[in-house]
Design an enzyme around this catalytic site. Structure first.
Site, short mmCIF file in Angstrom:
data_model
loop_
_atom_site.label_atom_id
_atom_site.label_comp_id
_atom_site.label_asym_id
_atom_site.label_seq_id
_atom_site.Cartn_x
_atom_site.Cartn_y
_atom_site.Cartn_z
N SER A 1 -27.24 63.93 16.34
CA SER A 1 -26.94 63.46 14.99
C SER A 1 -26.27 62.08 15.06
CB SER A 1 -26.09 64.51 14.27
OG SER A 1 -26.00 64.25 12.90
N ASP B 1 -35.12 68.98 8.18
CA ASP B 1 -33.90 68.17 8.25
C ASP B 1 -34.14 66.89 7.45
OD1 ASP B 1 -31.71 66.61 8.98
OD2 ASP B 1 -32.08 66.73 11.13
N HIS C 1 -31.19 70.95 10.86
CA HIS C 1 -30.24 70.06 11.50
C HIS C 1 -29.17 70.90 12.22
CE1 HIS C 1 -28.40 66.10 11.95
NE2 HIS C 1 -27.23 66.70 11.78
#
Length: 315
Positions: free
Chosen positions: A157, A253, A283
């Site tokens: 991320s 996501d 995610h």
């Protein structure tokens, strides 16, 4: 969507809990929630040595970091930057995962506690990532007690964003140990908020579009500065000469399309880049590898991507 049963159950439990969204919280309030990594991952695999370190930086205080060295260390060093939107997360939160990563890949892992926003907004975390990679390249051999075979920048991320930005910034840096591989798991690569995946998964899939705007508002409140490639790596004009990249996106996501677009840009610039869309996943799926069979399979693929061509024991 082709969710497995545990993922469907997780989504239902999140909906039923009715937790206050990040976008309605202050940063301290958001940090008080248990992370998915802490809630779902469970125990990490054992490694031979775990050592807390501090890394020097030219910009500010030394960075805390944690080094994991497995029994059968192969000479690789993964410098890992955790996710959390540049606002949340820590080395301690990711400890079971990074230990497992070291054990599964046979590589040493250096997990870095870079400074967080809003207390340290952009470019503070980028500066920390650059400093960590620089120091790891110099100290890797004495840390491991053997020649450093490969230096790998990795993150998930927002941490994946820091990994790839620092890798680009170190390209051609005189005296720096080159990064040999970058592994980016559901990276943030742009602040446009306007892709098809942003629209399709704006709500109801753990990470919302409003949450992402909240993270960006804390990390880079100057909207104009978000177009800088150190904030949005998709905006870089020149990606040639970067080390090989392995990008893993989650099918469900909001960040999926921008991660895949970054992979396309790298490939177009002549970089050896493989981009893998992991089906039926949300995610933050690295936190779910002991919870979801789909996530476990994706992690197996990530581990495989970290193997060197001449490894005697491929994962």
């Amino acid at each position: 969507m082709n969710f497995d049963a545990p993922t469907l159950d997780l989504l239902e439990r999140v909906r039923a809990a009715g937790r206050k969204p990040f976008s309605a919280c202050t940063a301290p309030e958001a940090r008080a929630f248990p992370t998915l990594m802490k809630s779902l991952f469970g125990e990490g695999l054992p490694v031979a040595r775990v050592q807390d370190l501090t890394l020097p930086t030219p910009q500010g205080p030394a960075l805390p970091a944690r080094l994991y060295v497995p029994d059968d260390a192969n000479g690789d060093l993964i410098v890992y930057f955790h996710g959390g939107g540049w606002v949340l997360g820590s080395v301690a939160d990711h400890d079971p995962f990074t230990a497992t990563l070291a054990a599964r890949t046979h590589a040493a892992v250096l997990s870095v506690d870079y400074r967080l926003a809003p207390e340290s907004p952009h470019p503070g975390p980028v500066d920390d990532a650059i400093a960590a990679l620089l120091h790891a390249g110099q100290a890797g051999t004495p840390w491991l007690g053997r020649p450093l075979r490969r230096l790998i920048a990795m993150g998930d991320s927002a941490g994946a964003t820091l990994a790839t930005v620092a890798t680009r910034r170190l390209r051609g840096w005189q005296g720096a140990r080159p990064v040999d591989l970058q592994v980016l798991v559901y990276p943030v690569t742009d602040a446009g908020f306007d892709t098809a995946s942003y629209r399709e998964f704006a709500q109801g899939h753990l990470l919302s579009a409003d949450d992402l705007r909240w993270f960006w508002d804390h990390y880079c409140p100057d909207v104009a500065a978000r177009r800088h490639p150190d904030a949005s790596p998709l905006q870089a004009s020149d990606l040639a000469g970067l080390p090989p990249a392995r990008i893993f996106t989650a099918e469900c996501d909001p960040l999926r399309d921008e991660g895949e677009a970054y992979g396309e840009r790298l490939a177009a610039a002549g970089v050896d880049c493989e981009t893998v869309r992991c089906p039926g996943l949300l995610h933050a799926f690295l936190s779910m590898i002991h919870y979801s069979p789909n996530a476990a399979r994706a992690f197996d693929r990530i581990v495989q991507s970290l193997a060197a061509p001449d490894d005697d024991h491929r994962p």
